[in-house]
Design a protein around this motif. Structure first.
Motif, PDB file in Angstrom:
ATOM      1  N   ALA A  43       0.736  -1.294   0.259  1.00 31.05           N
ATOM      2  CA  ALA A  43       0.020  -0.300  -0.193  1.00 31.05           C
ATOM      3  C   ALA A  43       0.634   1.544  -0.041  1.00 31.05           C
ATOM      4  N   PRO A  44       0.358   2.439  -0.785  1.00 32.31           N
ATOM      5  CA  PRO A  44       1.267   3.265  -0.825  1.00 32.31           C
ATOM      6  C   PRO A  44       1.352   4.030   0.148  1.00 32.31           C
ATOM      7  N   ALA A  45       2.254   5.041   0.436  1.00 29.93           N
ATOM      8  CA  ALA A  45       2.119   5.909   1.728  1.00 29.93           C
ATOM      9  C   ALA A  45       0.903   6.745   1.586  1.00 29.93           C
ATOM     10  N   PRO A  46       0.147   7.636   2.054  1.00 32.31           N
ATOM     11  CA  PRO A  46      -0.563   8.736   2.280  1.00 32.31           C
ATOM     12  C   PRO A  46       0.367   9.937   2.124  1.00 32.31           C
ATOM     13  N   ARG A  47      -0.293  11.085   1.893  1.00 32.66           N
ATOM     14  CA  ARG A  47      -0.004  12.541   2.168  1.00 32.66           C
ATOM     15  C   ARG A  47       0.364  12.452   4.007  1.00 32.66           C
ATOM     16  N   CYS A  48       1.210  13.341   4.355  1.00 28.25           N
ATOM     17  CA  CYS A  48       1.142  13.450   5.447  1.00 28.25           C
ATOM     18  C   CYS A  48       2.044  14.265   5.234  1.00 28.25           C
ATOM     19  N   TYR A  49       1.689  15.318   6.442  1.00 25.10           N
ATOM     20  CA  TYR A  49       1.713  17.100   6.770  1.00 25.10           C
ATOM     21  C   TYR A  49       2.469  16.611   7.459  1.00 25.10           C
ATOM     22  N   THR A  50       4.683  17.072   7.422  1.00 27.35           N
ATOM     23  CA  THR A  50       4.810  16.923   8.595  1.00 27.35           C
ATOM     24  C   THR A  50       4.845  18.132  10.029  1.00 27.35           C
ATOM     25  N   ARG A  51       5.954  18.105  10.715  1.00 26.35           N
ATOM     26  CA  ARG A  51       5.647  18.974  11.563  1.00 26.35           C
ATOM     27  C   ARG A  51       6.458  19.767  11.438  1.00 26.35           C
ATOM     28  N   THR A  52       7.054  20.348  10.496  1.00 24.55           N
ATOM     29  CA  THR A  52       7.376  21.365   9.764  1.00 24.55           C
ATOM     30  C   THR A  52       6.778  22.538   9.298  1.00 24.55           C
ATOM     31  N   GLU A  53       5.425  21.425   8.151  1.00 24.90           N
ATOM     32  CA  GLU A  53       4.512  21.909   7.494  1.00 24.90           C
ATOM     33  C   GLU A  53       3.060  22.163   9.185  1.00 24.90           C
ATOM     34  N   TRP A  54       3.312  21.746  10.420  1.00 24.66           N
ATOM     35  CA  TRP A  54       2.431  22.103  10.978  1.00 24.66           C
ATOM     36  C   TRP A  54       2.804  22.947  12.103  1.00 24.66           C
ATOM     37  N   SER A  55       4.121  23.558  11.627  1.00 22.19           N
ATOM     38  CA  SER A  55       4.974  24.188  13.313  1.00 22.19           C
ATOM     39  C   SER A  55       4.823  23.629  14.172  1.00 22.19           C
ATOM     40  N   ALA A  56       5.005  22.504  14.283  1.00 24.19           N
ATOM     41  CA  ALA A  56       5.184  22.150  15.828  1.00 24.19           C
ATOM     42  C   ALA A  56       6.078  22.389  16.590  1.00 24.19           C
ATOM     43  N   ARG A  57       6.111  22.341  18.409  1.00 19.49           N
ATOM     44  CA  ARG A  57       7.230  22.992  18.822  1.00 19.49           C
ATOM     45  C   ARG A  57       7.959  21.964  19.065  1.00 19.49           C
ATOM     46  N   PRO A  58       9.354  21.994  19.338  1.00 18.86           N
ATOM     47  CA  PRO A  58      10.135  20.983  20.001  1.00 18.86           C
ATOM     48  C   PRO A  58      10.313  19.754  20.973  1.00 18.86           C
ATOM     49  N   PRO A  59       9.983  18.984  21.121  1.00 16.73           N
ATOM     50  CA  PRO A  59       9.841  17.889  21.964  1.00 16.73           C
ATOM     51  C   PRO A  59      11.096  18.594  22.787  1.00 16.73           C
ATOM     52  N   LYS A  60      10.478  18.052  24.454  1.00 17.33           N
ATOM     53  CA  LYS A  60      11.140  18.981  25.901  1.00 17.33           C
ATOM     54  C   LYS A  60      12.265  17.835  26.086  1.00 17.33           C
ATOM     55  N   SER A  61      12.409  16.470  25.332  1.00 16.18           N
ATOM     56  CA  SER A  61      13.725  15.578  25.330  1.00 16.18           C
ATOM     57  C   SER A  61      13.884  15.151  24.064  1.00 16.18           C
ATOM     58  N   PRO A  62      14.813  14.236  23.260  1.00 15.71           N
ATOM     59  CA  PRO A  62      14.708  13.662  22.438  1.00 15.71           C
ATOM     60  C   PRO A  62      13.274  12.615  21.885  1.00 15.71           C
ATOM     61  N   THR A  63      13.204  12.324  21.070  1.00 14.16           N
ATOM     62  CA  THR A  63      12.092  11.080  21.431  1.00 14.16           C
ATOM     63  C   THR A  63      13.419   9.791  20.777  1.00 14.16           C
ATOM     64  N   ILE A 108       6.950  15.015  27.447  1.00 12.96           N
ATOM     65  CA  ILE A 108       7.990  15.345  26.625  1.00 12.96           C
ATOM     66  C   ILE A 108       7.572  15.833  24.718  1.00 12.96           C
ATOM     67  N   ASP A 109       6.637  15.262  24.397  1.00 17.57           N
ATOM     68  CA  ASP A 109       5.648  15.504  23.057  1.00 17.57           C
ATOM     69  C   ASP A 109       4.875  15.241  22.979  1.00 17.57           C
ATOM     70  N   ILE A 110       3.680  15.653  22.260  1.00 10.80           N
ATOM     71  CA  ILE A 110       2.494  14.852  21.839  1.00 10.80           C
ATOM     72  C   ILE A 110       2.612  13.119  21.910  1.00 10.80           C
ATOM     73  N   GLY A 111       1.891  12.642  22.363  1.00  9.81           N
ATOM     74  CA  GLY A 111       1.511  11.413  22.606  1.00  9.81           C
ATOM     75  C   GLY A 111       1.309  10.543  21.465  1.00  9.81           C
ATOM     76  N   ASN A 112       0.813  10.747  20.677  1.00  6.86           N
ATOM     77  CA  ASN A 112       0.645  10.057  19.124  1.00  6.86           C
ATOM     78  C   ASN A 112       2.075  10.281  18.315  1.00  6.86           C
ATOM     79  N   GLN A 113       1.839   9.121  17.642  1.00 10.14           N
ATOM     80  CA  GLN A 113       2.607   8.889  16.225  1.00 10.14           C
ATOM     81  C   GLN A 113       2.150  10.466  15.767  1.00 10.14           C
ATOM     82  N   LEU A 114       1.022   9.736  14.939  1.00 10.32           N
ATOM     83  CA  LEU A 114      -0.207  10.021  13.858  1.00 10.32           C
ATOM     84  C   LEU A 114      -1.585  10.947  14.112  1.00 10.32           C
TER      85      LEU A 114
END
Length: 225
Positions: A43-63, A108-114
């Motif tokens: 199955a092909p990858a659907p269009r996924c808007y990245t964290r850069t595109e939706w202007s995410a805050r940086p995580p408090k610590s590395p993932t 540290i960040d948003i909890g879900n992956q998608l």
């Protein structure tokens, strides 16, 4: 054509020899208990808007990047069932989720992956989620208590206790799950579960939860082409 009919159609294909099917368990996808080669049913990858595109805050610590998950957990945000289906609205709900998870929950960040918006836009959640998925890995989330080490979570905007899921959201959920099942070599009929299957919660709502068998069949059909 139903998912079982699609499976039978592919099994009757002379190009899929018994040797091919028996050897597919290594690097293959299991559908309905049958091992089918990933390359032939990708199955092909659907269009996924990245964290850069939706202007995410940086995580408090590395993932933390971890191995591939064995289950895909379906969530709802339990937020309002808005009628603004725009990309701007999708970005807005993603910021709301991140602020809630980081500032209220203390994660540290948003909890879900998608996340999938009510308008059907797919967005990257926790930092490094999209690169990890593309590499056949996962990031350690905070979306399913006591089961984060082996699951990947998809938030679906809205609350589905009594209202149905928008068509665009459901369609994107099916495409997203098919992509994940392909990437991780998972059988959608066993891998796709609701949040309530692990924790005491109404999530993803009675209506959405009742449609999970339909979602699994849709995903299997997409994977079989």
């Amino acid at each position: 054509m139903t998912a079982p009919e699609r499976i039978q159609r592919h099994l009757s294909n002379p190009r899929l020899s018994r040797r091919t099917l028996l050897g597919a368990s290594a690097g293959g996808v299991l559908l309905g208990g049958l091992a089918l080669p990933t390359a032939a049913f990708a199955a092909p990858a659907p269009r996924c808007y990245t964290r850069t595109e939706w202007s995410a805050r940086p995580p408090k610590s590395p993932t933390q990047v971890i191995g591939k998950p064995d289950h895909i957990v379906i969530h709802h945000t339990a937020s309002a069932n808005v009628t603004d289906y725009s990309l701007a609205a999708a970005y807005k709900v993603q910021h709301w989720i991140q602020d809630l998870h980081m500032d209220t929950n203390g994660w540290i960040d948003i909890g879900n992956q998608l996340t999938i918006s009510r308008g059907g836009f797919l967005m990257e959640g926790r930092s490094q989620s999209l690169p990890a998925i593309n590499n056949g890995q996962n990031v350690l989330g905070a979306q399913t208590a006591n089961n984060n080490s082996h699951t990947i979570g998809i938030e679906h905007e809205g609350i589905y206790v009594s209202e149905d899921v928008p068509v665009a959201l459901f369609d994107m959920s099916a495409l997203t799950c098919a992509w994940l099942c392909t990437k991780y070599g998972l059988d959608p009929h066993t891998a796709i579960v609701g949040h309530r299957d692990y924790n005491t919660t109404q999530c993803p709502g009675d209506v959405f939860y009742a449609r999970l068998p339909e979602l699994r069949d849709r995903v299997a059909a997409i994977m079989l082409g």
